[in-house]
Design an enzyme around this catalytic site. Structure first.
Site, PDB file in Angstrom:
ATOM      1  N   LYS A   3       0.859  -1.185   0.000  1.00 39.27           N
ATOM      2  CA  LYS A   3       0.000   0.000   0.000  1.00 39.27           C
ATOM      3  C   LYS A   3       0.892   1.230   0.000  1.00 39.27           C
ATOM      4  O   LYS A   3       1.707   1.431   0.902  1.00 39.27           O
ATOM      5  CB  LYS A   3      -0.884  -0.016   1.244  1.00 39.27           C
ATOM      6  CG  LYS A   3      -1.757   1.220   1.368  1.00 39.27           C
ATOM      7  CD  LYS A   3      -2.752   1.062   2.493  1.00 39.27           C
ATOM      8  CE  LYS A   3      -3.592   2.307   2.661  1.00 39.27           C
ATOM      9  NZ  LYS A   3      -4.582   2.155   3.719  1.00 39.27           N
TER      10      LYS A   3
ATOM     11  N   ARG B 298     -10.876   9.686   1.982  1.00 40.97           N
ATOM     12  CA  ARG B 298     -10.774  10.356   3.289  1.00 40.97           C
ATOM     13  C   ARG B 298     -11.925  11.345   3.462  1.00 40.97           C
ATOM     14  O   ARG B 298     -12.376  11.583   4.583  1.00 40.97           O
ATOM     15  CB  ARG B 298      -9.399  11.038   3.418  1.00 40.97           C
ATOM     16  CG  ARG B 298      -8.282  10.006   3.492  1.00 40.97           C
ATOM     17  CD  ARG B 298      -6.891  10.615   3.517  1.00 40.97           C
ATOM     18  NE  ARG B 298      -5.877   9.573   3.309  1.00 40.97           N
ATOM     19  CZ  ARG B 298      -4.597   9.809   3.037  1.00 40.97           C
ATOM     20  NH1 ARG B 298      -4.161  11.055   2.949  1.00 40.97           N
ATOM     21  NH2 ARG B 298      -3.748   8.815   2.862  1.00 40.97           N
TER      22      ARG B 298
ATOM     23  N   LYS C 248       1.307   9.968   5.446  1.00 44.02           N
ATOM     24  CA  LYS C 248       1.405   8.595   5.966  1.00 44.02           C
ATOM     25  C   LYS C 248       2.695   7.916   5.502  1.00 44.02           C
ATOM     26  O   LYS C 248       2.772   6.698   5.443  1.00 44.02           O
ATOM     27  CB  LYS C 248       0.165   7.809   5.536  1.00 44.02           C
ATOM     28  CG  LYS C 248      -1.153   8.411   6.060  1.00 44.02           C
ATOM     29  CD  LYS C 248      -2.347   7.475   5.864  1.00 44.02           C
ATOM     30  CE  LYS C 248      -3.609   8.054   6.514  1.00 44.02           C
ATOM     31  NZ  LYS C 248      -4.759   7.128   6.442  1.00 44.02           N
TER      32      LYS C 248
ATOM     33  N   GLU D 178       7.271  -6.874   0.990  1.00 39.61           N
ATOM     34  CA  GLU D 178       6.079  -6.657   1.823  1.00 39.61           C
ATOM     35  C   GLU D 178       5.085  -7.807   1.641  1.00 39.61           C
ATOM     36  O   GLU D 178       4.567  -8.360   2.612  1.00 39.61           O
ATOM     37  CB  GLU D 178       5.397  -5.330   1.448  1.00 39.61           C
ATOM     38  CG  GLU D 178       6.075  -4.083   1.990  1.00 39.61           C
ATOM     39  CD  GLU D 178       5.768  -3.851   3.474  1.00 39.61           C
ATOM     40  OE1 GLU D 178       5.123  -4.701   4.097  1.00 39.61           O
ATOM     41  OE2 GLU D 178       6.190  -2.802   3.994  1.00 39.61           O
TER      42      GLU D 178
ATOM     43  N   LYS E 159      -2.206  -1.504  -3.854  1.00 39.44           N
ATOM     44  CA  LYS E 159      -3.052  -0.315  -3.816  1.00 39.44           C
ATOM     45  C   LYS E 159      -2.203   0.929  -3.883  1.00 39.44           C
ATOM     46  O   LYS E 159      -1.201   1.000  -3.171  1.00 39.44           O
ATOM     47  CB  LYS E 159      -3.837  -0.367  -2.501  1.00 39.44           C
ATOM     48  CG  LYS E 159      -4.662   0.828  -2.189  1.00 39.44           C
ATOM     49  CD  LYS E 159      -5.309   0.611  -0.859  1.00 39.44           C
ATOM     50  CE  LYS E 159      -5.965   1.917  -0.490  1.00 39.44           C
ATOM     51  NZ  LYS E 159      -6.253   2.022   0.887  1.00 39.44           N
TER      52      LYS E 159
ATOM     53  N   TYR F 293     -15.250   0.995  -7.032  1.00 35.31           N
ATOM     54  CA  TYR F 293     -16.517   1.661  -6.746  1.00 35.31           C
ATOM     55  C   TYR F 293     -17.509   1.456  -7.892  1.00 35.31           C
ATOM     56  O   TYR F 293     -18.688   1.751  -7.749  1.00 35.31           O
ATOM     57  CB  TYR F 293     -16.277   3.153  -6.466  1.00 35.31           C
ATOM     58  CG  TYR F 293     -15.402   3.337  -5.252  1.00 35.31           C
ATOM     59  CD1 TYR F 293     -15.952   3.252  -3.977  1.00 35.31           C
ATOM     60  CD2 TYR F 293     -14.020   3.508  -5.363  1.00 35.31           C
ATOM     61  CE1 TYR F 293     -15.147   3.350  -2.844  1.00 35.31           C
ATOM     62  CE2 TYR F 293     -13.208   3.611  -4.238  1.00 35.31           C
ATOM     63  CZ  TYR F 293     -13.781   3.531  -2.982  1.00 35.31           C
ATOM     64  OH  TYR F 293     -12.988   3.604  -1.862  1.00 35.31           O
TER      65      TYR F 293
HETATM   66  C1  PBG Z   1      -7.457   3.340   5.479  1.00 31.89           C
HETATM   67  C2  PBG Z   1      -7.777   3.118   4.051  1.00 31.89           C
HETATM   68  C3  PBG Z   1      -7.587   4.051   3.013  1.00 31.89           C
HETATM   69  C4  PBG Z   1      -8.143   3.461   1.880  1.00 31.89           C
HETATM   70  C5  PBG Z   1      -8.609   2.186   2.235  1.00 31.89           C
HETATM   71  N1  PBG Z   1      -8.357   1.982   3.591  1.00 31.89           N
HETATM   72  C6  PBG Z   1      -7.063   5.433   3.024  1.00 31.89           C
HETATM   73  C7  PBG Z   1      -5.741   5.748   3.537  1.00 31.89           C
HETATM   74  O1  PBG Z   1      -4.865   4.890   3.692  1.00 31.89           O
HETATM   75  O2  PBG Z   1      -5.543   6.924   3.827  1.00 31.89           O
HETATM   76  C8  PBG Z   1      -8.203   4.124   0.540  1.00 31.89           C
HETATM   77  C9  PBG Z   1      -9.239   3.642  -0.409  1.00 31.89           C
HETATM   78  C10 PBG Z   1      -9.571   4.595  -1.510  1.00 31.89           C
HETATM   79  O3  PBG Z   1      -8.930   5.651  -1.690  1.00 31.89           O
HETATM   80  O4  PBG Z   1     -10.514   4.280  -2.250  1.00 31.89           O
HETATM   81  N2  PBG Z   1      -6.522   2.567   6.087  1.00 31.89           N
END
Ligand code: PBG
Length: 344
Positions: A214, A224, A237, A253, A268, A333
């Site tokens: 990720k 968010r 982050k 990972e 992701k 989505y």
């Molecule tokens: C949170 C999380 C995030 C997403 C899925 N779980 C956001 C982030 O890490 O800030 C993002 C999914 C999306 O943007 O569609 N842990």
């Protein structure tokens, strides 16, 4: 090794240099039926996973400004969505909670309260919709006052203290009946610690799909916004999510998460990271999923709302690209929109 392949490849090119007119690549493309006949990849409803946002209240649907076509639903309305997904043949939905700001704290206590929003949602779905899997995120960001996925100690995300909370969150979700635990927090060692806790709590059959690779991406903004954590988030982050520049690190990972007890891994964001999906699938040969994240969906949607691209066609193209790269399934989505157009 690479050299040997290269030599072989050059020979192949040389041999086919005089291919034309014997070889005409367009023959197979000349009609719809012949294109279908040689088609190498398909998008099926069984490849698609719908992320769903749930909020408190009754009988309410709230649109999300930065994600046109995507809504926040109260639990009773989530049930309708889950049934629609089941009817459309989707195998899995992923539930994300919108947590009231007065419940957000520095240590995310709400994340493991037995009766919290996500647990009530999961048990309702499990009671009322029989043939669909439910996946829940294990991460603290919807529950922390600062919007981070872990807890802060002297302004640093504290890895091991965070894991202690993630374990409670995961067990709590399992008790409500979730099928797949999806750690999306990127703490080191959390898959192992969660897996051990599942074993000792008699949840040995719960599946873990880890957000293994990720990235610290700019594509998460609308998400968010959807869970209302964007106003809270302080800083970025980057001390736990991956550097966008890295590729080998993604393999490490994913390999670590599998060795710690994950059953499936996720990459992701999605489309800009097809190389990572391909690498993970090719080298590790494990169930590999992609998340077409909020910023990807929002960009395509915005362009299509301006009439610059065609939504249905572009979404289908992107999903095919995920399959071609080696993804076993895609969180998107657009899952329900697409499910209506493709077969099982
Ligand atoms: C949170 C999380 C995030 C997403 C899925 N779980 C956001 C982030 O890490 O800030 C993002 C999914 C999306 O943007 O569609 N842990």
């Amino acid at each position: 090794m690479i050299h040997k392949h290269h030599v072989k490849f050059c020979k192949m090119i040389k041999n086919s240099m005089h291919g034309y007119p014997l070889n005409r690549m367009r023959r197979n493309r000349q009609s719809d039926w012949s294109r279908r006949l040689v088609c190498e990849n398909n998008v099926l409803t069984s490849d698609l996973i719908l992320p769903v946002f749930v909020m408190e209240g009754n009988n309410k649907i709230e649109p999300i400004n930065s994600l046109p076509g995507v809504n926040r639903y109260t639990i009773d309305r989530v049930i309708e969505v889950a049934k629609e997904c089941e009817d459309s043949g989707l195998p899995l939905i992923a539930i994300f909670p919108v947590i009231d700001s007065n419940l957000k704290t520095d240590h995310a206590e709400e994340s493991y309260r037995a009766d919290n929003l996500i647990c009530r949602t999961v048990s309702e779905i499990k009671n009322k919709v029989s043939n669909i899997g439910v996946m829940t995120d294990v991460a603290l960001d919807p529950y922390t006052s600062h919007g981070h996925d872990g807890i802060l100690k002297n302004n640093v995300i504290a890895n091991d203290e965070t894991i202690e909370i993630l374990i409670k969150q995961a067990i709590n979700q399992c008790e409500s009946g979730t099928d797949i635990i999806a750690p999306s927090d990127m703490m080191d060692g959390r898959v192992l610690k969660i897996r051990e806790a599942l074993e000792s709590h008699n949840f040995q059959d719960k599946i873990i799909m880890s957000y293994a690779a990720k990235y610290a991406s700019n594509y998460y903004g609308p998400f968010r916004d959807a869970i209302k954590s964007n106003k809270n988030l302080t800083g970025d982050k980057k001390t736990y999510q991956m550097d966008v520049a890295n590729s080998n690190e993604a393999l490490r990972e994913a390999e670590l998460d599998i060795s710690e007890g994950a059953d499936m891994v996720m990459v992701k964001p999605g489309l800009p990271y097809l190389d990572i999906i391909h690498k993970v699938k090719t080298y590790l040969k494990v169930p590999t999923f992609a998340y077409q994240v909020s910023g990807e969906y929002a960009s395509l949607m915005a362009a299509s709302m301006n009439g610059w691209i065609e939504y249905d066609d572009i979404i289908m193209e992107t999903l095919l690209c995920f399959k071609r790269a080696g993804a076993d399934g895609i969180l998107t989505y657009a899952a329900l929109d697409v499910a209506k157009k493709v077969s099982g």
